[in-house]
Write a protein that holds these residues in place. Sequence first.
Motif, short mmCIF file in Angstrom:
data_model
loop_
_atom_site.label_atom_id
_atom_site.label_comp_id
_atom_site.label_asym_id
_atom_site.label_seq_id
_atom_site.Cartn_x
_atom_site.Cartn_y
_atom_site.Cartn_z
N VAL A 209 -16.12 4.24 3.44
CA VAL A 209 -16.49 5.48 2.77
C VAL A 209 -16.99 5.16 1.36
O VAL A 209 -18.12 5.47 1.00
CB VAL A 209 -15.32 6.48 2.72
N HIS A 210 -16.17 4.46 0.58
CA HIS A 210 -16.51 4.29 -0.83
C HIS A 210 -17.48 3.15 -1.08
O HIS A 210 -18.52 3.35 -1.70
CB HIS A 210 -15.23 4.12 -1.65
N ARG B 173 -11.03 -0.96 -7.38
CA ARG B 173 -9.66 -1.35 -7.73
C ARG B 173 -8.80 -0.10 -7.96
O ARG B 173 -7.63 -0.08 -7.58
CB ARG B 173 -9.66 -2.23 -8.97
N THR B 174 -9.41 0.91 -8.58
CA THR B 174 -8.67 2.17 -8.73
C THR B 174 -8.23 2.68 -7.37
O THR B 174 -7.08 3.09 -7.19
CB THR B 174 -9.55 3.23 -9.41
N LEU B 175 -9.15 2.65 -6.40
CA LEU B 175 -8.81 3.15 -5.07
C LEU B 175 -7.70 2.31 -4.45
O LEU B 175 -6.79 2.84 -3.81
CB LEU B 175 -10.06 3.11 -4.17
N ARG B 176 -7.75 1.00 -4.65
CA ARG B 176 -6.69 0.15 -4.10
C ARG B 176 -5.37 0.48 -4.78
O ARG B 176 -4.32 0.52 -4.14
CB ARG B 176 -7.02 -1.33 -4.32
N ALA B 177 -5.43 0.72 -6.09
CA ALA B 177 -4.20 1.04 -6.82
C ALA B 177 -3.60 2.35 -6.36
O ALA B 177 -2.43 2.62 -6.58
CB ALA B 177 -4.48 1.09 -8.32
N MET B 178 -4.43 3.19 -5.72
CA MET B 178 -3.92 4.46 -5.20
C MET B 178 -3.45 4.32 -3.76
O MET B 178 -3.17 5.31 -3.10
CB MET B 178 -5.02 5.54 -5.26
N GLY B 179 -3.42 3.10 -3.26
CA GLY B 179 -2.96 2.89 -1.88
C GLY B 179 -3.90 3.48 -0.84
O GLY B 179 -3.48 3.81 0.26
N THR B 180 -5.18 3.62 -1.20
CA THR B 180 -6.17 4.16 -0.25
C THR B 180 -6.30 3.20 0.94
O THR B 180 -6.35 1.99 0.75
CB THR B 180 -7.54 4.27 -0.94
N PRO B 181 -6.33 3.74 2.16
CA PRO B 181 -6.46 2.86 3.33
C PRO B 181 -7.70 1.98 3.23
O PRO B 181 -8.74 2.41 2.73
CB PRO B 181 -6.58 3.82 4.51
N ARG B 182 -7.56 0.78 3.73
CA ARG B 182 -8.63 -0.21 3.58
C ARG B 182 -9.95 0.25 4.23
O ARG B 182 -11.01 0.07 3.67
CB ARG B 182 -8.17 -1.52 4.18
N ARG C 31 -3.33 13.13 1.00
CA ARG C 31 -2.64 11.99 1.61
C ARG C 31 -1.18 11.91 1.13
O ARG C 31 -0.27 11.72 1.92
CB ARG C 31 -3.40 10.72 1.24
N HIS D 273 -14.07 0.77 -9.77
CA HIS D 273 -13.53 1.96 -9.10
C HIS D 273 -12.91 1.61 -7.75
O HIS D 273 -12.06 2.34 -7.24
CB HIS D 273 -14.60 3.05 -8.95
N ASP E 175 0.83 -1.21 0.00
CA ASP E 175 0.00 0.00 0.00
C ASP E 175 0.86 1.26 0.00
O ASP E 175 0.44 2.30 -0.50
CB ASP E 175 -0.91 0.01 1.23
N VAL F 73 -15.82 3.47 -15.64
CA VAL F 73 -16.19 2.83 -14.38
C VAL F 73 -15.02 2.84 -13.39
O VAL F 73 -15.13 2.31 -12.30
CB VAL F 73 -16.68 1.38 -14.60
N ALA F 74 -13.90 3.44 -13.78
CA ALA F 74 -12.75 3.43 -12.90
C ALA F 74 -12.85 4.50 -11.82
O ALA F 74 -12.12 4.46 -10.83
CB ALA F 74 -11.47 3.62 -13.70
#
Lengths: 672, 313
Positions: free
Chosen positions: B228-229, B213-222, A436, B211, A402, A418-419
């Motif tokens: 939230v999302h 997966r996009t958030l995960r790819a951005m290193g968004t906290p779990r 962040r 989307h 992460d 959809v991304a």
Amino acid sequence: MSVLPLDAADEVATEPVPPARRRRGLPGFLRRPGGVFGAAWLTFVIVASLTASLWRPFEPGQQDTANRLALPSAEHWLGTDPLGRDLLSRIFSAGSLPLLSSALMLVVAFGIGLPLALIAAERGRRVERVISRVTEVFLALPATILLLALIGVIGNRLYPVMAVLGVLISAAVYRVLLGVAQSVRQRLYVDAARVNGLGSLRVNLVHVLPSMATVVAVQAAQLFGIGLLIVAGLAFLGFGPGEPEPSWGFMIQDASGYIYTSPWLMVPTGLVLALTVVAANELADALAGKAAAARGTGRRRRPLRRAVAAAAVPAGAPADPAAVLEVRDLTVSVDDGPDLVTGVSFSLRKGEVLGLVGESGCGKTMTARSLMGLLPDGVSVTGGSIRWRGRELAGLSEAEIDRVRGREIAMISQEPMVALDPMFSIATQLVGPIRRFRGVGRSEAKRIAAELLRNVGIVDAQRVLKSYPHQLSGGMAQRVCIALALTGEPELLVADEPTTALDVTVQAEILSLLRALVRDTGLSVVIVSHDLGVVADICDSVAVMYAGEVVEAGTAAAVLDEPAHPYTMALLGANPHVPEGEPVPERLASIAGTVPPPGSWPTGCRFATRCRFVQEKCTVPFPVLPAHGEGSVLCTRVDELSREHAVWEPEHAGDEIASPLAPPAPVAGVSS
Amino acid sequence: MLAYVAKRLALAVGTVLSAVVIVFLLVHASDTTPGAVRAGAGATAEQVAAENEALGWNRPLWVQFTDYVGQLVQGDLGTSLVDGRDIAADMADRLPVTASIALFATLLSGLVGVFLGVTAAVRGGRLGRLITTGSGVALSLPAFWVGILFVYLLSLQLGWFPATGYTEFSSDPLGWATSIAIPVLTLAVGGAAIIARTAAAGMREALTQEHIRTLRAMGTPRWRIRYVHALRYASVPVVSTLGIQFIALFGGSVIIENLFALPGLGQASQVAASSSDFPALVGVVVVATVVVVVTNLLLDLVVAALDPKVRTP
């Protein structure tokens, strides 16, 4: 209970099942424990209730005054009620009325709802609108209170009351079935049947109805349970068969008066009623196949088998000291299943663009996603190493990777529409990561967001910031996605088919944007594509993938101009894009067959089954050979082919028809 | 947007009118006449006829209907055939009882159901299966049976709440709270089960969206991805189901009010049905339909506020 959880039915799979896909033998729902229980208990209750007069140990009205409110005994298996009547006999004597009247409700509900849904799906928009409006009104009527009003008027007659409930519920049945009928009608085979001149009734009977069978069964099972609860609820209120006739609802009402002295009394009746409704719902769930979907959502990753060992051993080829990304012998597998990607190696320098090319299903997306640890559930890296600026990424924990995601490596995906999160504005989606990653305040983050949007070529940044994803065009959304990927100032961008979903003109704009970013910021890019035009346009080097492995790698110029591997030749021959100044070929080449799925790859060359130049020796394993200077090729006949100046020619007109009959030509031996 | 609102309003008015027409026709199709009900058992045919004449029962149907609708828009629902009380005033006394029980039960279902559903979807595994199976059983249980169980446990065994009866909020707020506690809990069992299922399905679907997966790819906290999302994405079906739950619980109050002796609308409809008190019957149907229609309208507004696709062009 008179609750009508009809909308809970919406979450049950309402996917139509094409007739061809149904399995033979034991029906699917009987393979699930819930389905077995549901079917078994319902069958038992129905048979036991309908035959109660034949086997019951006592008459339902027979009073055993010595044994009032008795607990279960050898004589009274479930005990007795306040008048000493046998509970077992009474419960099953009472069963046929709720079961039959609920069945009547079902017949009425489907008898109205199903034909209406078929008609609305067939006759098109206007008819559908009229029917839908009327059913919306029906759905908004308070069913329970209307039923009570009906009882107040026609008196205590259960069958007509349940028939009217069937009419009210038909609106809900219609609504669910309409969606299914419409989607079935859109299937090609239904169109084909109509073109073939089948009448409307026959199309419905032969094609549409069988596809709806599962959804109808699920709905029927659920509504049956609801019907039972309503009948019992009415009897509980005193609107059932009067004393001394037994009824489930009234027996529970009766029990509630004795709860201080004999709490047992409410157990048998309540349990039989509850179990019957549970059985109907379990059966519905099993029919819908939901039990399976609920399983296996827990994330469980198989530990990395060989990564650490492989990383410790010096890799076969000397590591490129200038490389920022060095992938060696990467293997990606389905947990307890076949490998999806094997032995993939490539490296990438700062500011360089690498293309991963191949047909669908060749493992290029899996390779790209493994770079960020974003493999789907149940798929993991099981061997090899991914070294990013000297650090091993394979086998990192979620928390560790992460810290790399977004900051060092970012990703843009195939479907920009959809991304992005549809529920939040673009501003919100950009400001969060900016704050962040860069540790700035909200207003500074907003300023940076607008700047990033302008950097990716969005002129009206303020308006786009206020927009939601559904208000953007595909190209605009992809620009926003790129801006989002840049929020953490990454050094590597993984772009998975970034232009595939876009219009041709927009594709070119996005590619030139990526090129400009590489030039201006020194970003490295791994771009996944099936489009050789994209590769030729933007890539410095290219790795051609086939069936989970790299078959040819080298600089883009070398690989595209002098392909050494037959698969690369075939891809180039099949490419409709023609460089400027060259004549347009009359026919494009084609590659017979499809990529073999993981788990059924042949030994030796995996392309052998489709290769025109295949020979006996291709079916035994052989090593990777150097090619194109620093590149490689995975073909045992590469030298012979190069001497023969082999070309993957387009088929001659008529070949497609002739080939199945003609004996195999000496070079194109294996074509099946 | 304006056209949309107009269409919704037209549909709402149409629904209420349909309900009035249906019960009106039902009442007139009945063998019993209001005169017979008012005159009571043992009345002579002349007395019944006189009562019917006085009630205007012999006028043409459409005259009676337009009369009724005319009074209805002025808020006049007529008087009871049984005891002559004013129906509108009676409804006004009873509505808060039913509405508050249905509302608190809906809120409780929402809190418990979302918690359980999200847990099931996010944790998966054995706990997820337990929640899925448990909610499957809970939504199948007859409310009146659950109610009796709760009375046995919470009132008789533990003595926390009174078993039956209703205390006015104005006279004793704490007594009011304890008097509706068991009814609310009872209704919330099935409600929470349905919400849990919706929330679990919604969260599971949300977590497989591109989307995310996009958030995960951005290193968004779990926690942010989940609560939230993904939860925001799942909130639309959950809120829609909550609205439907409120309507269903409102209808379910008939049984609960009978069981716990609560002076609400459900009790009124049961009494009116058993005594053929036609004006009271029509009144209950009208009030219940209005509640349903208003809830649906509010629901549309909430969904529009939640979902940008509905809210923005």
